[in-house]
Design a protein around this motif. Structure first.
Motif, short mmCIF file in Angstrom:
data_model
loop_
_atom_site.label_atom_id
_atom_site.label_comp_id
_atom_site.label_asym_id
_atom_site.label_seq_id
_atom_site.Cartn_x
_atom_site.Cartn_y
_atom_site.Cartn_z
N GLY A 357 52.00 21.65 78.94
CA GLY A 357 53.00 20.83 78.38
C GLY A 357 52.50 19.29 77.99
N LEU A 358 51.79 18.73 79.08
CA LEU A 358 51.01 17.35 78.72
C LEU A 358 49.91 17.64 78.04
N GLY A 359 49.24 18.80 77.81
CA GLY A 359 48.10 18.87 77.04
C GLY A 359 48.38 18.87 75.36
N MET A 360 49.90 18.81 75.05
CA MET A 360 50.18 18.74 73.73
C MET A 360 50.47 17.10 73.47
N VAL A 361 50.38 16.26 74.20
CA VAL A 361 50.81 14.78 73.83
C VAL A 361 49.91 14.30 73.03
N ASP A 362 50.35 13.23 72.38
CA ASP A 362 49.15 12.18 71.34
C ASP A 362 49.89 10.98 71.54
N HIS A 363 49.47 9.97 70.72
CA HIS A 363 49.80 8.46 70.73
C HIS A 363 51.37 8.32 70.30
N ASP A 364 51.90 9.45 69.90
CA ASP A 364 53.41 9.14 69.28
C ASP A 364 54.32 10.36 69.61
N THR A 365 53.98 11.03 70.83
CA THR A 365 54.79 12.31 71.10
C THR A 365 56.19 11.81 71.60
N SER A 366 57.14 12.51 71.62
CA SER A 366 58.38 12.00 72.05
C SER A 366 58.31 11.72 73.64
N LEU A 367 58.80 10.77 74.06
CA LEU A 367 58.84 10.40 75.59
C LEU A 367 59.74 11.53 76.22
N VAL A 368 60.86 12.18 75.57
CA VAL A 368 61.58 13.00 76.48
C VAL A 368 60.74 14.25 76.56
N LEU A 369 59.72 14.70 75.71
CA LEU A 369 58.99 15.66 75.96
C LEU A 369 58.03 15.45 76.90
N VAL A 370 57.40 14.22 76.92
CA VAL A 370 56.53 14.03 77.95
C VAL A 370 57.05 13.85 79.28
N GLY A 371 58.24 13.22 79.39
CA GLY A 371 58.88 13.34 80.77
C GLY A 371 59.22 14.58 81.16
N THR A 465 45.53 -1.61 67.73
CA THR A 465 46.13 -0.34 67.27
C THR A 465 45.07 0.87 67.40
N ILE A 466 44.14 0.71 67.09
CA ILE A 466 42.99 1.79 67.04
C ILE A 466 42.60 2.16 68.60
N VAL A 467 42.61 1.27 69.41
CA VAL A 467 42.73 1.56 71.00
C VAL A 467 43.77 2.44 71.26
N HIS A 468 45.18 2.16 70.99
CA HIS A 468 46.18 2.88 71.52
C HIS A 468 46.02 4.24 70.66
N THR A 469 45.63 4.30 69.39
CA THR A 469 45.79 5.63 68.88
C THR A 469 44.61 6.60 69.57
N VAL A 470 43.29 6.15 69.80
CA VAL A 470 42.36 6.82 70.44
C VAL A 470 42.44 7.22 71.97
#
Length: 521
Positions: A357-371, A465-470
């Protein structure tokens, strides 16, 4: 008669809890030393203008020295007074914490954390050993619930405390290291007053310092290689040949030493038995996945998502809550049934699902899914970590308890050390290539000049912004690797024999005697 037995049982329970109080405080201070830093570390390394590799090594240094010294502490526990050893470990921890708090650059901090790890290794190993020496395996499950609660408080409270410390201007990040000192002092005093243990000392005292040194040196060389390969030098280079070859030679020498010394730091006669061997393999995999994955969650929330350290601490709470609930509930259920394998298998499987599940996250994934994914990881950790130690403790005699318990902790910490180093190297390489591509600079050159990419406040807004995304996008890859490693733990758990926990402190006498009846069996 019944009321008298009940009163005696309650009195014994009260005495056990009194003895446990100091041990639980010692375990708490060992655990909080890493968790309080986890959310603060991006800011700490940024303020010291450190690199991603140094970020990884602040964690790896502690894990490595804790790993190398854990089996020594375990062996010393079979030879000397266990209470005194716990107190010595506390003193070492306090000194290391003070040095870390006064560090002036990332290199000094790494060295201080390495020294601190010696004390952490002692506390991690010795608390388990002492508990095993005073509580029968069948009853240990419910007391593991108290251990789980302490672990949960440290893992939940630590990141929050670390975030608050660095977010409060009049404290500063140095208090992340100082804060454990008074807690350690309290643990020292409580242990002195509440823990009563008989001193056990054998005449033929021999501690395998050479074996421990060779293991630590071999692993260190390989981890240093992992940190710099494909960055400072190539996979096919003389540096790779020298470091990989040297590391393997050192480890081969360590195995040779372990087969010949009287008191091996890793007792091969124990670790080659089926249950200990499989439990150790599972611990190695769980340690790699859990330590390696969890270390970078605080960095993901701060560098990848832009949250403050305090907010990052709050966002990691689902994982800690999962550890608390799973360790407490599974511990009590195991004590009630005496069966342990189903819980280990379930926990290892759940751990894999969580990391997927955590392997699917990126810089704007829903925090609910991450949680949700973090909570699943926490449940898997809570059902496996302590129970794997318990499975091994159930199979060995009291005289081997220290070495056996420390061996499991050793390999779990070794897995964590390898996991943090390898996953940190993967993350550093992906971030470096991502930053080079986004900023259109040649690969291998600094994409942010002389300023650390972790020092966000010193970077221009567009670069931030670039650092956040990367960082946000690169982190998913290390969680997928964690999931793949955790699969090994599932396989090892499935291969365990069904285990029924014994109700005595030591093995029964008939279990210690060799079977002479040719028909038996």
């Amino acid at each position: 008669m019944v009321s008298s037995d009940l009163a005696a049982s309650r009195a014994q329970h009260r005495r056990t809890l009194e003895s446990l109080s100091g041990l639980l405080l010692a375990l708490f201070v060992a655990m909080i030393s890493s968790t309080v830093v986890s959310t603060a570390l991006p800011l700490i390394i940024g303020s010291l203008n450190g690199t991603q590799t140094q970020y990884t090594w602040v964690v790896t240094a502690t894990l490595l020295t804790a790993t190398a010294t854990t089996p020594i502490w375990g062996k010393l526990a079979d030879l000397f007074n266990k209470k005194t050893l716990v107190q010595i470990a506390i003193v070492i921890f306090v000194v290391g914490s003070m040095i870390a708090g006064f560090s002036q650059d990332a290199g000094q901090l790494i060295a201080a954390r390495a020294f601190q790890g010696v004390g952490v290794g002692g506390l991690q190993a010795l608390v388990q050993v002492v508990i095993a020496a005073i509580i029968a395996p069948r009853d240990r499950g419910k007391y593991n619930g108290y251990l789980g609660a302490v672990m949960a408080v440290a893992t939940v409270g630590g990141p929050l405390l670390g975030g608050l410390i660095v977010d409060v201007s009049w404290l500063g990040w140095r208090w992340c290291f100082f804060v454990g000192v008074p807690i350690a002092a309290i643990a020292f005093v409580v242990l002195q007053r509440t823990l009563k243990l008989v001193t056990v000392r054998r005449e033929d005292v021999h501690v395998d310092y050479l074996g421990a040194a060779l293991i630590a040196a071999g692993v260190s060389v390989l981890l240093i290689w992992v940190s710099f390969v494909d960055n400072t030098f190539g996979w096919l280079s003389w540096e790779t040949a020298l470091m990989v070859g040297g590391g393997l030679v050192l480890l081969a020498l360590a195995v040779l030493v372990e087969t010949r010394v009287r008191e091996p730091v890793v007792p091969l006669k124990i670790v080659v038995q089926r249950t200990p061997a499989l439990a150790i393999l599972a611990s190695l995999a769980v340690g790699m996945a859990m330590f390696g994955g969890a270390v970078f969650l605080g960095q993901y929330f701060q560098i990848g998502r832009g949250y403050t350290p305090t907010e990052a601490g709050l966002l990691t709470m689902p994982m800690m809550a999962g550890v608390l609930v799973a360790s407490t509930v599974s511990g009590r259920m195991i004590s009630r049934s005496g069966r342990i394998k189903p819980y280990i298998v379930t926990g290892a499987s759940v751990l894999v699902l969580g990391f997927l599940g955590l392997g699917m996250v990126d810089h704007d994934t829903s925090l609910v899914l991450v949680g949700i994914a973090m909570a699943v990881v926490g449940i898997g950790v809570g059902m496996t970590m302590q129970n794997l130690v318990l499975a091994v403790q159930n199979t060995v005699a009291l005289k081997d308890l220290g070495a056996a318990s420390a061996s499991v902790t050793f390999f779990r910490s070794l897995g964590g050390t390898i996991g943090v180093s390898v996953l940190g190297a993967v993350l550093a390489n992906r971030v470096a290539s991502g930053m080079s591509e986004a900023l259109h600079v040649p690969a291998g050159t600094s994409s942010t000049g002389d300023i650390s990419a972790l020092n966000l406040t010193a970077l221009p807004p567009q670069v931030q912004t670039i650092v956040h995304t990367v960082y946000g996008d690169a982190t998913a890859h290390i969680f997928l690797i964690s999931a793949a490693v955790a699969v090994v733990g599932v396989i090892a758990a499935l291969l365990l024999k069904p285990i029924t926990l014994r109700t005595t402190i030591d093995l029964e006498k008939k279990e210690e005697k060799p079977v002479s009846d040719p028909v038996a069996g």
